[in-house]
Design an enzyme around this catalytic site. Structure first.
Site: not given
Ligand code: G3H
Length: 497
Positions: A117, A170, A193, A231, A246, A248, A265, A299, A392
């Site tokens: 992907r 993730n 990073k 930081d 990531g 908060d 995001e 997310c 979450e």
């Molecule tokens: O974890 C956050 C990702 O932007 C979710 O992507 O909907 O392809 O799993 P996805």
């Protein structure tokens, strides 16, 4: 294709992975490394360099120097190099995917899909960039009152400079290239990073950029503990743009960042609203896939089901039947449910489940945990008093809340600050659009689970879920600034009449 020689230089003699600066893979002068644990075995799997602040300075200096020439590199040449990166990623995908399995316990097929992907995303970015960045505008002054046509305004897009890219654990490959590819295509340099877990897959990915022949210094990667260099990186004076995905931490970064464009995001409490006229089979399948893929560590995972009472029993029964069939085990065996990323994450998930138990949630599947492996857990009769109605889990736990109406569901959804995505199931398209309009989230999916892709779609969170919009086209647009050049012609030649 074998990855051995291709990836050889990214490791030091002792086996630790190196950081990358100014075209070279290096060991840190700190003499220290940071361990990366395998979530499944909980043993130390890899070592990476603990970079110093001086090395962060070096990375930014290299990026800044390289960006000057890159900004003058024709778009077609930038695109050609990115296509080369994508081809290398496909050729060397398996070792990268193997790291994802070991570092973040991603099921083996999903790990390989993430790499492919990502290659597709790079190719698409190169093509989109050619078209979008190759266009500007010409404005003439005579459309404004009192003006003649003697001024011509040439509007073009120019790079921002150095982009700091911080992807999450993730999707350490895909959400890295979703930052790197548009940044580079738009003429910027990058300091990456990578996340603490996912850093080794990130190093493999970076080697594809290096080997494609990008100018030295254009892409750099610093590794180490966020607590030590985080930081310093985000507050660095050489940063011209931050692209962060990531938790908060992003809120703290945005408060400190100053006059720097940001793309962020930060997660979501993605709700799935199921109306009384919904196709219950379709909704159940979406809750199952959306809630439990990669053990809920997305997310965009379904993190709360808001179902109207009339159809709640039917939906709950179908989802529970599906949960029974999920394969629980190790990522190497491509199981559906694999260990979550860390012990602290597993403890956090368990805390939410226990809170729900104490406050009266009904367990449709039993809660079970061994180490970081948590069995898929379906909770029913969740109420707003429970933490899991708002927070979450980022784990394989799906709460079901029964509501009197879709309006009640929308009100609950809108009361949450984590407003990334949501979805609604109904057979009535008019109702679906009305609910979508009422839901204050960045995206609403109609009759499907939340998802980011396809990767050229706009992707954004409202309120505490993010800043700006992602997706290939929007990322390209965000990583440039508008430049006007005004040609002033002889005014007398354009006197009116
Ligand atoms: O974890 C956050 C990702 O932007 C979710 O992507 O909907 O392809 O799993 P996805």
């Amino acid at each position: 294709m074998a990855g051995d020689t291709f990836y050889k230089e990214i490791r030091a003699a002792g086996g630790a992975y190196k950081w990358h600066c100014d075209g070279a893979w290096r060991e840190s002068t700190s003499g220290k490394t940071v361990g990366v644990s395998n979530p499944a075995t909980r043993a130390r799997e890899y070592e990476v360099q603990a970079c110093t602040q001086a090395e962060v300075d070096e990375a930014f200096a290299a990026a800044k120097a390289a960006q000057k020439g890159w900004a003058r590199t024709p778009l077609w040449q930038r695109a050609a190099l990115l296509h080369k990166v994508a081809a290398l990623m496909r050729d060397h995908a398996q070792p990268m995917a193997d790291c994802l399995v070991k570092e973040i316990a991603k099921p083996s097929k999903d790990a390989l899909s993430e790499v492919i992907r990502s290659a597709d995303l790079i190719d698409y970015t190169a093509e989109e960039g050619l078209r979008a960045l190759g266009e500007g505008a010409l404005l003439t002054s005579d459309s404004f009152p009192g003006q003649t046509r003697n001024k011509l305004c040439l509007v073009s897009k120019v790079p921002l400079g150095v982009v700091l890219a911080i992807p999450p654990f993730n999707y350490p490959v895909n959400l890295a290239v979703s930052k790197l590819a548009p940044a580079l295509m738009a003429g910027n340099a990058v300091v990456l990073k990578p996340p603490s877990q996912g850093v080794v897959a990130g190093s493999h990915m970076l080697q594809c950029f290096v080997k494609a022949g990008l100018p030295k210094g254009l892409v750099n990667m610093v590794t180490g503990k966020g607590s030590e260099i985080g930081d310093y990186l985000t507050g660095h004076p050489a940063v011209n743009c931050i692209s962060f995905t990531g938790g908060d931490t992003g809120i703290a970064i945005s408060r400190k960042a100053g006059m720097v464009p940001m793309q962020m995001e930060l997660g979501g409490k993605d709700a799935c609203i199921v109306c009384s006229d919904a196709d219950i089979d379709l909704a159940a399948k979406a809750v199952l896939k959306g809630g439990f893929s990669y053990s809920g560590q997305r997310c965009t995972a379904v993190k709360l089901v808001l179902v109207v009472k009339e159809v709640a029993d039917a939906l709950a029964a179908k989802v529970a039947a599906g949960v029974e069939k999920l394969r629980v085990g190790m990522p190497e065996d491509d199981c559906d449910i694999t260990p979550v990323v860390s012990e602290s994450s597993a403890n956090f998930i368990e805390g939410l489940v226990e809170d729900a138990r104490q406050k009266g949630a009904k367990f449709l599947t039993p809660y079970r945990r061994e180490g970081n492996l948590i069995w898929p857990t379906l909770l029913d009769h969740v109420t707003p008093e429970m933490r899991i109605a708002w927070e979450e889990p980022f784990g394989p736990v799906v709460p079901i809340m029964r509501v009197a109406s879709a309006d009640e569901a929308v009100a609950h959804c809108n009361a949450n600050n984590l407003a990334l995505q949501g979805c609604v199931f109904t057979r009535d398209i008019n109702k679906a659009i009305a609910i979508s309009d009422a839901m204050e989230t960045g995206t609403v999916q109609i009759n499907a689970a939340p998802a980011r892709g396809p990767d050229h779609f706009p992707f954004q969170g409202f309120r505490d879920s993010g800043i700006g919009s992602q997706g290939i086209r929007n990322s390209l647009a965000m990583m440039v600034k508008t430049k006007s050049t005004v040609v002033n012609l002889d005014k007398d030649s354009y006197a009116s009449g």
